[in-house]
Design an enzyme around this catalytic site. Structure first.
Site: not given
Ligand code: TRP
Length: 336
Positions: A118, A200, A203
């Site tokens: 991150k 996978k 969104k």
């Protein structure tokens, strides 16, 4: 001894209110959550404190926090049987988080893969919260003394550092925290993106992602454009290596209908993708319809959703504060 009292093991998990739920989340995990209450005492919370480690649009976050609760309830997570709450409604999370910060080493936080990922993705905002994220998560868990923490593979390292912190604390102060076990294996289906069968469902690729709140016509369109295979065999056969797109559609169909793969192969024998794809779309649309309608109804009932959060926070606080009091006492905070 009361003979009929079965003490259930406790489980707890946190969910980031990060957006609309999709078919991958649902078939892969949430669908099975309703049944967990038969075997466990379950706590679930929306981890809004964790969410702001990455910059958020306040109005959006607020909206997602209630809408996502509505969607989980519509998926079968019954607020009467599960404790559902919002992390920021239970101050004990932040309070224990601070204490545990003082029992966690800079070095061990530096080694966390999620922090490394991150911080390289958000170079302009490598904040201290991102760094101490695992400590807050340890507090989330340890407050409730759970036996199990169901998480995805990506969160396993966080449960491990939680165990390390708990063990360290216990070795100084005695048995304060139960040492929780991660629970990784979900017997849910692994669902891939409709146009990216190698990845996978996510969104971030909305065209291959079926959201629980999608309208039927959008679902139909997404399935129509689903990738099948590059050859021209046009045969509904389960082959994950040669035909991953078809296998993914078959897995989706299998999960929503309950039919076995052999039954599906027989059903579409000689029929080809032109028949198969609309059939999968139809099955998914019908499966999701009651969930979407219930979620839509709940999303309009703000008073009800508020009452769920209020109730959940009360129940959660009762358990959490007990642990927090014990910790405060152990570390030497003066009690009134
Ligand atoms: N970090 C988890 C995730 O991103 C969410 C989370 C926060 C969590 N606190 C938790 C999960 C405690 C399990 C237990 O998915």
């Amino acid at each position: 001894m009361e003979e009929n009292t079965i003490v259930k093991k406790r489980m707890l998990s946190g969910i980031q209110p990060s957006g609309d739920l999709h078919l991958g989340n649902y078939l892969g995990a949430i669908k099975n959550w309703a049944d967990r209450v038969n075997d466990y005492e379950c706590f679930y919370f929306m981890a809004d404190l964790h969410t702001i480690t990455v910059r958020q649009e306040p109005a959006e976050l607020r909206k997602r926090t209630v809408n996502q609760l509505a969607q989980y309830i519509a998926c079968g997570l019954d607020p009467e049987k599960n404790t559902l709450f919002l992390q920021s409604h239970v101050p004990a999370h932040s309070q224990l988080g601070w204490v545990l910060n003082c029992y966690t080493q800079f070095g061990e936080l530096s080694r966390m893969t999620q922090f490394k990922d991150k911080s390289s993705k958000h170079k302009d905002n490598i904040n201290a919260g991102l760094f101490t994220y695992p400590v807050l998560m340890a507090a989330d868990i340890l407050l409730y003394q759970p036996d199990f923490v169901p998480v995805g593979e990506d969160q396993k390292q966080h449960v491990e550092i939680c165990r390390d912190i708990a063990q360290r604390f216990n070795s100084i102060y005695g048995d304060v925290f139960k040492i929780p076990e991660p629970m990784i294996a979900e017997n849910g289906a692994r669902i891939y993106g409709l146009n990216t069968p190698g990845d996978k469902m996510s969104k971030s690729i909305p065209e291959g992602c079926v959201f629980l709140m999608d309208r039927p016509e959008d679902i139909a369109r997404k399935f129509k454009r689903a990738v099948t295979d590059s050859d021209t065999e046009n045969c509904v056969r389960y082959d994950k290596v040669e035909k991953p797109g078809v296998a993914n559609l078959m897995d989706i169909y299998r999960t929503v209908t309950g039919n076995s793969i052999e039954e599906i192969e027989r059903e579409f024998d000689g029929k080809g993708y032109g028949v198969f794809k609309p059939a999968v779309a139809e099955a998914v649309i019908e499966h999701l319809r009651p969930i979407r309608e219930e979620a839509e109804r709940l999303m309009k009932d703000k008073a009800y959703l508020d009452s769920v959060y209020k109730d959940g926070a009360e129940r959660a606080s009762y358990v959490a504060n007990k642990t927090l009091r014990k910790v405060y006492k152990k570390v030497g905070f003066y009690q009134l």
